[in-house]
Write a protein that holds these residues in place. Structure first.
Motif, PDB file in Angstrom:
ATOM      1  N   GLU A  46      -2.428 -36.478 -18.540  1.00 21.69           N
ATOM      2  CA  GLU A  46      -1.111 -36.584 -17.926  1.00 21.69           C
ATOM      3  C   GLU A  46      -1.117 -35.984 -16.524  1.00 21.69           C
ATOM      4  O   GLU A  46      -0.580 -36.559 -15.577  1.00 21.69           O
ATOM      5  N   ALA A  47      -1.732 -34.804 -16.385  1.00 22.28           N
ATOM      6  CA  ALA A  47      -1.797 -34.149 -15.086  1.00 22.28           C
ATOM      7  C   ALA A  47      -2.608 -34.987 -14.096  1.00 22.28           C
ATOM      8  O   ALA A  47      -2.258 -35.096 -12.911  1.00 22.28           O
ATOM      9  N   LYS A  48      -3.698 -35.589 -14.571  1.00 20.47           N
ATOM     10  CA  LYS A  48      -4.505 -36.456 -13.715  1.00 20.47           C
ATOM     11  C   LYS A  48      -3.692 -37.667 -13.254  1.00 20.47           C
ATOM     12  O   LYS A  48      -3.808 -38.114 -12.109  1.00 20.47           O
ATOM     13  N   ALA A  49      -2.882 -38.193 -14.163  1.00 23.63           N
ATOM     14  CA  ALA A  49      -2.069 -39.360 -13.840  1.00 23.63           C
ATOM     15  C   ALA A  49      -1.049 -39.031 -12.752  1.00 23.63           C
ATOM     16  O   ALA A  49      -0.844 -39.811 -11.809  1.00 23.63           O
ATOM     17  N   VAL A  50      -0.390 -37.884 -12.874  1.00 27.78           N
ATOM     18  CA  VAL A  50       0.577 -37.469 -11.862  1.00 27.78           C
ATOM     19  C   VAL A  50      -0.123 -37.220 -10.529  1.00 27.78           C
ATOM     20  O   VAL A  50       0.402 -37.570  -9.457  1.00 27.78           O
ATOM     21  N   GLN A  51      -1.310 -36.638 -10.584  1.00 33.25           N
ATOM     22  CA  GLN A  51      -2.075 -36.391  -9.363  1.00 33.25           C
ATOM     23  C   GLN A  51      -2.386 -37.700  -8.647  1.00 33.25           C
ATOM     24  O   GLN A  51      -2.342 -37.776  -7.415  1.00 33.25           O
ATOM     25  N   ALA A  52      -2.683 -38.745  -9.411  1.00 32.31           N
ATOM     26  CA  ALA A  52      -2.968 -40.052  -8.817  1.00 32.31           C
ATOM     27  C   ALA A  52      -1.748 -40.587  -8.079  1.00 32.31           C
ATOM     28  O   ALA A  52      -1.862 -41.162  -6.982  1.00 32.31           O
ATOM     29  N   LEU A  53      -0.567 -40.420  -8.662  1.00 29.46           N
ATOM     30  CA  LEU A  53       0.661 -40.867  -8.010  1.00 29.46           C
ATOM     31  C   LEU A  53       0.925 -40.043  -6.752  1.00 29.46           C
ATOM     32  O   LEU A  53       1.310 -40.583  -5.710  1.00 29.46           O
ATOM     33  N   GLN A  54       0.707 -38.747  -6.839  1.00 27.24           N
ATOM     34  CA  GLN A  54       0.914 -37.872  -5.693  1.00 27.24           C
ATOM     35  C   GLN A  54       0.007 -38.262  -4.526  1.00 27.24           C
ATOM     36  O   GLN A  54       0.450 -38.333  -3.370  1.00 27.24           O
ATOM     37  N   GLU A  55      -1.246 -38.563  -4.815  1.00 24.70           N
ATOM     38  CA  GLU A  55      -2.187 -38.947  -3.771  1.00 24.70           C
ATOM     39  C   GLU A  55      -1.804 -40.285  -3.135  1.00 24.70           C
ATOM     40  O   GLU A  55      -1.912 -40.459  -1.919  1.00 24.70           O
ATOM     41  N   ALA A  56      -1.352 -41.235  -3.972  1.00 25.52           N
ATOM     42  CA  ALA A  56      -0.923 -42.530  -3.442  1.00 25.52           C
ATOM     43  C   ALA A  56       0.304 -42.370  -2.544  1.00 25.52           C
ATOM     44  O   ALA A  56       0.420 -43.028  -1.494  1.00 25.52           O
ATOM     45  N   PHE A  57       1.215 -41.490  -2.944  1.00 19.61           N
ATOM     46  CA  PHE A  57       2.435 -41.231  -2.172  1.00 19.61           C
ATOM     47  C   PHE A  57       2.075 -40.613  -0.812  1.00 19.61           C
ATOM     48  O   PHE A  57       2.603 -41.021   0.232  1.00 19.61           O
ATOM     49  N   LYS A  58       1.178 -39.655  -0.811  1.00 14.70           N
ATOM     50  CA  LYS A  58       0.774 -38.998   0.436  1.00 14.70           C
ATOM     51  C   LYS A  58       0.025 -39.962   1.342  1.00 14.70           C
ATOM     52  O   LYS A  58       0.152 -39.901   2.568  1.00 14.70           O
ATOM     53  N   ALA A  59      -0.768 -40.861   0.733  1.00 11.12           N
ATOM     54  CA  ALA A  59      -1.522 -41.830   1.522  1.00 11.12           C
ATOM     55  C   ALA A  59      -0.615 -42.782   2.286  1.00 11.12           C
ATOM     56  O   ALA A  59      -1.013 -43.349   3.309  1.00 11.12           O
ATOM     57  N   ARG A  60       0.610 -42.939   1.812  1.00  2.49           N
ATOM     58  CA  ARG A  60       1.596 -43.793   2.479  1.00  2.49           C
ATOM     59  C   ARG A  60       2.488 -42.987   3.419  1.00  2.49           C
ATOM     60  O   ARG A  60       3.535 -43.459   3.857  1.00  2.49           O
ATOM     61  N   GLY A  61       2.091 -41.746   3.717  1.00  2.00           N
ATOM     62  CA  GLY A  61       2.835 -40.927   4.660  1.00  2.00           C
ATOM     63  C   GLY A  61       3.944 -40.100   4.044  1.00  2.00           C
ATOM     64  O   GLY A  61       4.769 -39.518   4.769  1.00  2.00           O
ATOM     65  N   GLY A  62       3.981 -40.012   2.728  1.00  2.00           N
ATOM     66  CA  GLY A  62       5.043 -39.284   2.065  1.00  2.00           C
ATOM     67  C   GLY A  62       4.750 -37.805   1.878  1.00  2.00           C
ATOM     68  O   GLY A  62       3.592 -37.387   1.833  1.00  2.00           O
TER      69      GLY A  62
END
Length: 424
Positions: A46-62
């Motif tokens: 679960e933590a890995k999954a959230v980390q993946a979303l966080q990284e994708a969000f940051k990659a888009r400038g978020g």
């Protein structure tokens, strides 16, 4: 959980705030996206999954503001959320599910995701049952992350072979196989004696013994005739048999320890959602070889548990932009694949490439599509999709009381009707 009295207070508190903000996710904004994300996925996959979303969000400038609250059931998070909303400071995105989404939407707390939904054609890629979970009054107010199937049997093929049995496809076969296993000194059913686990077994029995229409009437529509029927008595009769198939040490056992009993060959089967697959995978076991995944006996039904992120009314163009970006990413095919491979669940959308998923996940995908087309895709009562709050609690109280006593099936059925009436 969100209780009715609390929701009334929340609704009053929101009246002024919502009218002042008048902000929706669909509003145009030029600010850099930002989102505070409240969730309870704090360990393992679960933590890995959230980390993946966080990284994708940051990659888009978020700018991601992580707000995890430990506690797998989400009760601790629910308390934090209520306090934040009442204080006029809601997070941008919150992990919630089922009727809780509808209750927050009814209170006027949630934003509008229709612009993102239309751009991504959510109506075309989400089964109607899932759409109904994340829509309020026809409008998208939350975005689904995944689907967990609840009605699974996890079985050890070597143990079943000792009595010449396959995974049962009817409840009569289940009982016959269980009796053979007992006679051979093998525990037929690995089970943890916790109320939610009792309810998980119960709803699969309701689905299998009563059928789809009965499940809909009794556990979703709360039809009193169905709840008090001879069919419900038969359901409790089967639950009484199930009680005889577990070992004496089951009280208080965590679900993953029951899964381990199947892995070690101490028990033949477990009835549990597909989060159990993560335990087999972590042990390096392969589906179809070291363990078997099969749906519990039913007439083609599928019980789903689905996590979602709801977007709350927030101020500031950066937060609004962040919500839109989050929604876009969460239901994008790339993240749906990445997240669900980590989580052990399957994508909420039906068009995600399947190449990386295992045999159990592919079976779940096929069965979900078939159930959606046949009108047999149902929300789980035990896992807060069909029911939540007091209603769910009333079911669980009676089911657990019956499972842990010598209460007759007729008495349990009568108690169930009374308890549901009081909770409504």
């Amino acid at each position: 959980m969100i209780w009715e009295d609390i929701m009334k207070t929340v609704a009053k508190a929101l009246l002024g705030a919502v009218s002042m903000l008048a902000v929706t996710v669909a509003a145009p904004a030029m600010a850099e996206p930002k989102a505070e994300v409240l969730h309870y996925w704090t360990s393992g996959g679960e933590a890995k999954a959230v980390q993946a979303l966080q990284e994708a969000f940051k990659a888009r400038g978020g700018t991601w503001v992580d707000a995890p609250v430990a506690g797998g059931g989400g009760d601790a998070q629910a308390a934090v959320l209520r306090a934040r909303v009442l204080a006029g400071d809601p997070p941008a995105a919150v992990q919630i599910k089922g009727p809780n989404i509808q209750e927050w939407a009814e209170a006027g707390a949630l934003g509008d995701l229709n612009a993102v939904a239309e751009a991504q054609n959510w109506d075309k890629v989400l089964p109607e049952t899932i759409q109904n979970i994340v829509k309020y009054d026809g409008q998208y107010v939350a975005v689904p992350v995944n689907v967990h199937r609840v009605d699974w049997i996890w079985a050890n093929p070597e143990v079943l072979a000792k009595v010449g049995a396959d995974v049962p496809t009817t409840w009569d076969e289940f009982n016959e196989t269980a009796e053979k296993l007992k006679a051979a000194g093998i525990i037929p059913l690995a089970h943890g004696g916790q109320p939610w686990q009792d309810a998980t077994v119960f709803e699969t029995v309701v689905l299998g013994v009563g059928g789809i229409d009965f499940y809909q009437k009794a556990l979703v529509d709360l039809d009193m005739e169905a709840l008090g029927s001879d069919t419900m008595v038969k359901v409790f009769d089967q639950m009484r048999k199930m009680r005889g198939y577990v070992d004496p040490d089951f009280p208080g056992r965590d679900w993953n320890l029951a899964t381990a009993m199947v892995m070690r060959g101490e028990a033949a089967m477990q009835i549990m959602g597909d989060w159990a697959k993560g335990e087999f995978a972590a042990a390096g076991l392969e589906p179809g070889k070291d363990y078997i995944c099969a749906s519990t006996p039913s007439d083609g039904g599928y019980l789903l548990n689905s996590d979602s992120f709801a977007m709350f009314n927030v101020s500031g163009d950066d937060n609004v932009e962040g919500q839109a970006l989050l929604a876009e990413l969460i239901l994008g095919t790339d993240f749906q694949e990445t997240f669900n491979l980590y989580k052990g669940s399957i994508p909420a959308r039906t068009d995600v490439p399947r190449g990386e998923f295992d045999a159990c996940a592919i079976k779940s995908m096929d069965d979900m599509v078939s159930a959606a087309e046949g009108g047999t895709l149902m929300g789980s009562m035990a896992h807060e999709i069909a029911q939540a709050g007091a209603i769910r609690g009333a079911f669980i109280d009676v089911v657990t009381a019956h499972f842990n006593s010598d209460m007759s099936s007729t008495e349990a059925t009568e108690k169930l009707v009374k308890s549901i009436k009081l909770a409504m």
